[in-house]
Design a protein around this motif. Structure first.
Motif, PDB file in Angstrom:
ATOM      1  N   GLY A  10       8.766  93.980 -40.515  1.00 52.81           N
ATOM      2  CA  GLY A  10       8.643  92.688 -41.193  1.00 52.81           C
ATOM      3  C   GLY A  10       9.131  91.522 -40.350  1.00 52.81           C
ATOM      4  N   ARG A  11       9.825  90.594 -41.020  1.00 48.52           N
ATOM      5  CA  ARG A  11      10.305  89.403 -40.341  1.00 48.52           C
ATOM      6  C   ARG A  11      11.350  89.727 -39.275  1.00 48.52           C
ATOM      7  NH1 ARG A  11      11.060  84.819 -45.132  1.00 48.52           N
ATOM      8  NH2 ARG A  11       8.828  84.709 -45.731  1.00 48.52           N
ATOM      9  N   GLU A  12      12.133  90.767 -39.514  1.00 47.71           N
ATOM     10  CA  GLU A  12      13.138  91.156 -38.524  1.00 47.71           C
ATOM     11  C   GLU A  12      12.474  91.555 -37.209  1.00 47.71           C
ATOM     12  OE1 GLU A  12      15.766  94.165 -39.878  1.00 47.71           O
ATOM     13  OE2 GLU A  12      17.125  92.739 -40.851  1.00 47.71           O
ATOM     14  N   ARG A  13      11.338  92.234 -37.301  1.00 48.25           N
ATOM     15  CA  ARG A  13      10.638  92.628 -36.086  1.00 48.25           C
ATOM     16  C   ARG A  13      10.173  91.384 -35.327  1.00 48.25           C
ATOM     17  NH1 ARG A  13       5.856  96.863 -36.632  1.00 48.25           N
ATOM     18  NH2 ARG A  13       7.633  98.242 -37.012  1.00 48.25           N
ATOM     19  N   LEU A  17      19.623  96.513 -30.284  1.00 43.12           N
ATOM     20  CA  LEU A  17      18.773  95.480 -29.679  1.00 43.12           C
ATOM     21  C   LEU A  17      19.515  94.755 -28.569  1.00 43.12           C
ATOM     22  CD1 LEU A  17      16.176  93.775 -29.635  1.00 43.12           C
ATOM     23  CD2 LEU A  17      17.245  92.284 -31.357  1.00 43.12           C
ATOM     24  N   ALA A  18      20.792  94.477 -28.784  1.00 40.16           N
ATOM     25  CA  ALA A  18      21.576  93.798 -27.749  1.00 40.16           C
ATOM     26  C   ALA A  18      21.612  94.618 -26.459  1.00 40.16           C
ATOM     27  CB  ALA A  18      22.996  93.540 -28.257  1.00 40.16           C
ATOM     28  N   VAL A  19      21.765  95.944 -26.589  1.00 42.44           N
ATOM     29  CA  VAL A  19      21.755  96.813 -25.408  1.00 42.44           C
ATOM     30  C   VAL A  19      20.399  96.728 -24.709  1.00 42.44           C
ATOM     31  CG1 VAL A  19      21.910  99.195 -24.597  1.00 42.44           C
ATOM     32  CG2 VAL A  19      23.457  98.381 -26.386  1.00 42.44           C
ATOM     33  N   ARG A  67      11.580  88.436 -35.370  1.00 47.16           N
ATOM     34  CA  ARG A  67      12.761  87.832 -34.738  1.00 47.16           C
ATOM     35  C   ARG A  67      13.164  88.592 -33.483  1.00 47.16           C
ATOM     36  NH1 ARG A  67      17.580  87.701 -38.653  1.00 47.16           N
ATOM     37  NH2 ARG A  67      18.575  86.993 -36.729  1.00 47.16           N
ATOM     38  N   ALA A  68      13.128  89.926 -33.564  1.00 50.30           N
ATOM     39  CA  ALA A  68      13.528  90.740 -32.417  1.00 50.30           C
ATOM     40  C   ALA A  68      12.588  90.537 -31.245  1.00 50.30           C
ATOM     41  CB  ALA A  68      13.562  92.217 -32.822  1.00 50.30           C
ATOM     42  N   PHE A  69      11.275  90.510 -31.509  1.00 46.96           N
ATOM     43  CA  PHE A  69      10.323  90.283 -30.431  1.00 46.96           C
ATOM     44  C   PHE A  69      10.451  88.866 -29.870  1.00 46.96           C
ATOM     45  CE2 PHE A  69       7.616  94.015 -31.655  1.00 46.96           C
ATOM     46  CZ  PHE A  69       7.619  94.599 -30.396  1.00 46.96           C
ATOM     47  N   GLY A  70      10.791  87.912 -30.742  1.00 50.04           N
ATOM     48  CA  GLY A  70      11.016  86.556 -30.260  1.00 50.04           C
ATOM     49  C   GLY A  70      12.198  86.484 -29.304  1.00 50.04           C
ATOM     50  N   MET A  71      13.256  87.220 -29.620  1.00 50.77           N
ATOM     51  CA  MET A  71      14.420  87.255 -28.727  1.00 50.77           C
ATOM     52  C   MET A  71      14.072  87.906 -27.397  1.00 50.77           C
ATOM     53  SD  MET A  71      17.211  88.320 -31.651  1.00 50.77           S
ATOM     54  CE  MET A  71      18.632  88.428 -30.571  1.00 50.77           C
ATOM     55  N   PHE A  72      13.258  88.970 -27.449  1.00 51.04           N
ATOM     56  CA  PHE A  72      12.862  89.628 -26.214  1.00 51.04           C
ATOM     57  C   PHE A  72      11.956  88.713 -25.382  1.00 51.04           C
ATOM     58  CE2 PHE A  72      10.313  93.223 -24.113  1.00 51.04           C
ATOM     59  CZ  PHE A  72      11.200  93.289 -23.054  1.00 51.04           C
ATOM     60  N   GLY A  73      11.052  87.988 -26.045  1.00 56.00           N
ATOM     61  CA  GLY A  73      10.195  87.052 -25.329  1.00 56.00           C
ATOM     62  C   GLY A  73      10.996  85.964 -24.637  1.00 56.00           C
ATOM     63  N   LEU A 132      11.173 100.501 -28.851  1.00 56.78           N
ATOM     64  CA  LEU A 132      12.353 100.655 -29.709  1.00 56.78           C
ATOM     65  C   LEU A 132      12.433  99.533 -30.740  1.00 56.78           C
ATOM     66  CD1 LEU A 132      14.916 101.840 -27.018  1.00 56.78           C
ATOM     67  CD2 LEU A 132      14.338 103.082 -29.114  1.00 56.78           C
ATOM     68  N   ILE A 133      12.008  98.330 -30.364  1.00 52.75           N
ATOM     69  CA  ILE A 133      11.974  97.230 -31.339  1.00 52.75           C
ATOM     70  C   ILE A 133      11.017  97.587 -32.472  1.00 52.75           C
ATOM     71  CG2 ILE A 133      11.238  94.842 -31.680  1.00 52.75           C
ATOM     72  CD1 ILE A 133      12.328  94.213 -28.901  1.00 52.75           C
ATOM     73  N   GLN A 134       9.840  98.152 -32.115  1.00 58.40           N
ATOM     74  CA  GLN A 134       8.904  98.582 -33.150  1.00 58.40           C
ATOM     75  C   GLN A 134       9.532  99.643 -34.052  1.00 58.40           C
ATOM     76  OE1 GLN A 134       6.185  97.068 -33.778  1.00 58.40           O
ATOM     77  NE2 GLN A 134       4.609  97.263 -32.214  1.00 58.40           N
TER      78      GLN A 134
END
Length: 521
Positions: free
Chosen positions: A152-155, A35-37, A157-163, A145-147
């Protein structure tokens, strides 16, 4: 953000979707590094929408660039970026997201090198178009790739970081551009605004090869899968719409406005073609059935108008501060930094509050942006001269906080009622609206700004440009208010109809049968 977590009806099932063996397997232990990449690559491609703004005065002097080419340096990137989002998302689904991500990132790095090495304004504009195309290849792979990596909740959080990355990258661009030009020098520093992508992109490529997961290919990609006719009709229509606006100072006479008729014909042809694609084998670049969903329809219109307004503020502000008031690139970037700070601080807050307040939160954000930009124009009048940077700090901070309450919350609300099977197309459509809105805004506001510069000077040009930008934001606010009004009418209708004896009618849509035995089925 064309994250393809689903497909159109009849397409092969996504092997990473919910309920699949891949989804049930243990999560990838490298998912957060991956995700960081993705976030770094996404930040880099989205940053190039605005980082070039502080370099425009240097580009104008170094390459003897006409004002129309300056507008294409900014709007051409946004337009190419937006038009390739949905086809690129389909390409990643079919051929694998990691290879398409790496192809796009490689092309982005090469195009950045070509931009930095440009010897003419035409060279630079063409390289920016290729750079935008490459950014459009990379961006949809990130959300897909996030999908694939999270659930669940991790998804969430990941979409929140991308937003948050999406919101901050555009706002922080002028400051980073100013720092680069300050370090590299005013004459050739603009080239390093592009060259900085080379080492960062190279590192991302190495890490992407090591950390990003493989995606099982769904099959061969044919031209029909990418809807080239739809892409050409949409691109040609938007181009014909932008040309008379961008070239208004160079093309004299009224004949240029005939292109608006051409634009209307091409866009009408696009709608007709996309309607036919729904019943044919070709997958449409834009699924028009999505626009039957009110929240999606209004959310896309809102974000198109908003991006046409707020992204142009960086364009005209940096030109006014540097060319009109002789700020350095760093000083101009610092003057706009309050907007970035406000946007970054409010972005995470907006993501948490949207579930509680819904569309009214977006409306409040739009009011704050319009008020902040209006106060910015007032500050320019009250504190003329080089003190403008200090006078506009508080209004821009207010506008930035409002912006943080608009972009990510609107994305959440716009996609909330979209069926999962259409999520990829819907996400790509929303992102396309943002980029096309940016291109249209630069063309409209830029034409007003440059026309006023020659007539009344830089301060008047900045004032008129801000008025047009605020007009776009107010139009977005009217769309938000319309959505709120319709939603409240529906709630009131349900509330008044939900009395004892009417529950079955609300549930089935049928009237109750009179007489004994009416409840028997």
């Amino acid at each position: 953000m064309a994250g393809h977590n689903g497909r159109d009806a009849g397409a092969p099932a996504d092997p990473t979707g919910p309920g699949s063996p891949a989804a049930a397997a243990a999560p990838d232990p490298r998912r957060w590094k991956a995700l960081a990449v993705c976030l770094v690559a996404g930040f880099m491609t989205l940053l190039d929408v605005s980082i070039v703004n502080v370099a425009l005065p240097s580009i104008r002097e170094g390459l003897s660039t006409p004002v129309s080419d300056l507008q294409w340096v900014v709007s051409g990137y946004a337009l190419a970026f937006g038009l390739f989002l949905i086809p690129a998302g389909r390409l990643g689904d079919a051929r694998g997201r990691r290879p398409v991500f790496m192809w796009g990132l490689t092309l982005f790095v090469l195009a950045s090198a070509a931009c930095g090495a440009a010897q003419s304004s035409l060279w630079l504009v063409l390289a920016r178009l290729v750079q935008g195309l490459a950014g459009g290849l990379v961006s949809p792979q990130i959300s897909a790739l996030i999908q694939q990596l999270f659930s669940g909740r991790e998804r969430g959080r990941a979409f929140g970081m991308f937003g948050t990355v999406v919101g901050i990258s555009t706002a922080v661009g002028p400051l980073l551009g100013g720092l680069i030009i300050q370090a590299a020098g005013a004459d050739e520093g603009w080239r390093w605004v592009f060259y900085v992508n080379l080492p960062l992109g190279a590192v991302c490529l190495v890490l992407a090869h090591r950390l990003l997961p493989d995606t099982p290919a769904a099959g061969r990609v044919t031209p029909r899968d990418l809807d080239p006719v739809g892409v050409l009709l949409l691109g040609g229509g938007v181009l014909a719409l932008l040309l008379p606006l961008v070239q208004s100072e160079q093309w004299h006479g009224n004949a240029k406005w005939l292109l608006l008729v051409v634009a209307a014909a091409l866009l009408a042809g696009f709608v007709r073609w996309e309607s036919r694609c729904r019943t044919a084998a070709t997958q449409p670049v834009l699924d028009l059935s999505l626009f039957r969903i009110r929240s999606f329809r209004l959310g896309c219109l809102l974000i198109l108008l908003y991006f046409a307004g707020f992204t142009t503020v960086f364009f005209i502000s940096t030109l006014y501060l540097q060319s009109g008031l002789h700020y350095t690139a760093l000083q101009a970037g610092l003057a706009i930094t309050p907007f970035a700070l406000g946007s970054g601080a409010a972005a995470a807050l907006g993501g948490r509050l949207v579930g509680r307040f819904g569309r009214p939160l977006v409306a409040v954000g739009l009011i704050m942006v319009a008020a902040g930009l209006g106060l910015t124009a007032l500050a320019v009048h009250l504190v003329p001269g080089r003190g403008v940077g200090w006078a506009t700090a508080a209004p821009l901070l207010l506008a930035g906080v409002g912006s943080g309450l608009v972009i990510a919350p609107n994305q959440t609300l716009t996609l909330a009622q979209v069926p999962v099977v259409m999520a990829g197309s819907a996400g790509g459509t929303l992102q396309t609206g943002q980029r096309v809105g940016s291109a249209i805004g630069i063309a409209v506001v830029g034409s007003v700004f440059f026309a006023q510069v020659t007539a009344d000077g830089w301060a008047a040009a900045f004032d008129h440009g801000l008025v047009v930008a605020v007009g776009f934001v107010v139009a977005a606010l009217l769309v938000a208010l319309a959505d709120i009004a319709v939603a409240r009418r529906e709630e009131n209708r349900l509330r008044t109809g939900n009395r004892p004896g009417t529950e079955d009618r609300l549930r089935t849509g049928r009237r109750r049968r009179p007489g004994p035995g009416r409840n028997q089925r």
